[in-house]
Design an enzyme around this catalytic site. Structure first.
Site, PDB file in Angstrom:
ATOM      1  N   GLY A  84      46.334  44.102  39.921  1.00  0.00           N
ATOM      2  CA  GLY A  84      46.451  42.822  39.236  1.00  0.00           C
ATOM      3  C   GLY A  84      45.258  41.916  39.436  1.00  0.00           C
ATOM      4  O   GLY A  84      44.787  41.265  38.490  1.00  0.00           O
ATOM      5  N   LYS A  96      48.205  50.242  25.603  1.00  0.00           N
ATOM      6  CA  LYS A  96      48.468  49.179  24.633  1.00  0.00           C
ATOM      7  C   LYS A  96      47.374  48.134  24.566  1.00  0.00           C
ATOM      8  O   LYS A  96      46.908  47.640  25.590  1.00  0.00           O
ATOM      9  CB  LYS A  96      49.800  48.499  24.969  1.00  0.00           C
ATOM     10  N   GLY A 153      45.156  49.578  37.376  1.00  0.00           N
ATOM     11  CA  GLY A 153      46.048  50.541  36.726  1.00  0.00           C
ATOM     12  C   GLY A 153      45.863  51.972  37.192  1.00  0.00           C
ATOM     13  O   GLY A 153      45.819  52.267  38.383  1.00  0.00           O
ATOM     14  N   ARG A 208      44.751  51.587  52.696  1.00  0.00           N
ATOM     15  CA  ARG A 208      44.595  50.150  52.893  1.00  0.00           C
ATOM     16  C   ARG A 208      44.420  49.793  54.366  1.00  0.00           C
ATOM     17  O   ARG A 208      43.676  48.867  54.703  1.00  0.00           O
ATOM     18  CB  ARG A 208      45.794  49.404  52.302  1.00  0.00           C
TER      19      ARG A 208
END
Length: 397
Positions: free
Chosen positions: A378, A198, A355, A37
């Site tokens: 996110g 999921k 993710g 970063r």
């Protein structure tokens, strides 16, 4: 696609430029252990320095919850940034107090400074207008280079952008252009790979993508839920059986939108989730009751590769199987390598993120050949869910 200014649109010579970066990096022994970063933020700072700006870096680090937590100081990050830039980076021991004001007052054109962790102030995460005013008083221009925090309406990412002339930094610009090219005005056909454990965590992603892409290729544990909804016995596989109705609705809604939901046609199953576990390839109606699906099989790999070869644009989020352990990484590796080859050949625009995706593509040795890989978890997910990102909206003109 949204319109926004970049640092090329700004006159910054001799001006104090507040740059919101995301320097929330992992630490080990008091030093950044991964400088990705920092390195990716350096280009914006270098470009502003070259234009004669006084560059003042803002960032959060960790979750101090409005308290001064010595272990969450940005001082080691400032030292690492100095190495990345090849120049001195002055450090202020506070964010809007006397130290910040003194450090900024002493700056010359082309100098770089970093202020202390903005989250040492509770007003930051509250998106407090007064705190944003205090930050704005320290600069003349605002540049947001932190796409990964753009889904949060915080003082240094949203309110501050409304106080000063504002633009996107190089990293923010690259993210917005890549995502705009993938979902804003993409070349068709468009495919999306959506994996993960999921279905329940990807409902909004699937719903939004089905309106924008031609096919959604589903992998990972979530594919088992769709297979179960189609009447297949999935044995001991990870499966959200209570989501079967929702899975069938996703398929029906996608069909109404002209989008095909693509599921595995064969699977690799094993009795245990362990590296090197004994395994076999089975058809969808032959999953043993005491075994679990941990990867897609060779027929599915061939099908995915064939489909990707017909596409012009690819959005990728999530792995096809348990990519962390061999031999259940084969499906993800093969599909990722196929996408990388097509991208390198110039026939596919490939954008990935969120993710485990970054780790999965790196594991496959495919990351360097994708068109763009977002490190924003996110924010990337909320973007492909179709949500408005406050930090981006504040830059739009």
């Amino acid at each position: 696609m949204s319109t926004f200014k970049t640092i090329d649109d700004l006159d910054v010579a001799g001006k104090r430029v507040l740059v919101r970066a995301d320097l929330n990096v992992p630490m080990a022994d008091g030093k950044p252990s991964d400088t990705t970063r920092i390195d990716r933020s350096a280009q914006t700072i270098k470009d502003l320095v070259a234009k004669g700006a006084k560059v003042i870096i803002l960032s959060h680090f960790g979750r101090p919850k409005g308290q001064v937590v010595p272990e969450m100081t940005l001082k080691p990050v400032a030292e690492a940034m100095a190495s990345a830039l090849g120049c001195a980076v002055a450090f202020a021991t506070d964010t809007i107090g006397d130290s910040a004001k003194a450090v900024i007052a002493a700056m010359q054109d082309g100098d770089v400074a970093m202020l202390e962790n903005v989250r040492f102030h509770a007003e930051e995460t509250d998106n407090d207008d007064g705190f944003a005013n205090a930050l704005a008083a320290l600069g003349d221009v605002y540049v947001n280079d932190a796409f990964s925090t753009a889904h949060r309406a915080h003082a240094s990412t949203e309110a501050l952008a409304r106080k000063l002339p504002a633009a996107a930094g190089r990293l923010m610009q690259a993210e917005l252009e890549a995502l705009g090219g993938a979902l804003g005005t993409p070349q068709k056909p468009v495919a999306a790979v959506v994996g993960g454990a999921k279905v329940s965590t990807k409902m909004e992603v699937l719903g939004n993508l089905s309106k924008k892409v031609d096919m959604i290729i589903i992998g990972g544990g979530m594919a088992n839920t769709f297979l179960f909804a189609n009447g297949h016995d999935v044995g001991k596989s990870l499966c959200e059986k209570d989501m079967a109705d929702e899975a069938r609705k996703i398929v029906a809604d996608a069909a109404a939108n002209g989008c095909e939901i693509v599921l595995p046609v064969d699977l690799v199953v094993a009795a245990e989730f362990a590296a090197g576990a004994e395994n076999k390839v089975v058809g969808l109606d032959d999953i043993p009751a005491d075994m679990m699906a941990l990867d897609i099989g060779p027929a599915t790999i061939a099908d995915v590769e064939k489909r990707l070869a017909t596409c012009k644009t690819l959005v990728w989020n999530g792995p096809f199987g348990a990519f962390e352990i061999e031999p259940f990484d084969k499906g993800t590796n093969a599909a990722a390598q196929a996408a990388a080859r097509l991208t390198k050949a110039g026939t596919l625009l490939s954008v990935a993120g969120g993710g485990d995706t970054v780790a999965a593509l790196a594991h496959a040795g495919a990351a360097d050949d994708f068109s763009y890989i977002s490190t924003a978890g996110g924010a990337f997910l909320e973007w492909i869910e179709g949500k408005t990102l406050p930090g981006v909206a504040a830059l739009e003109g």
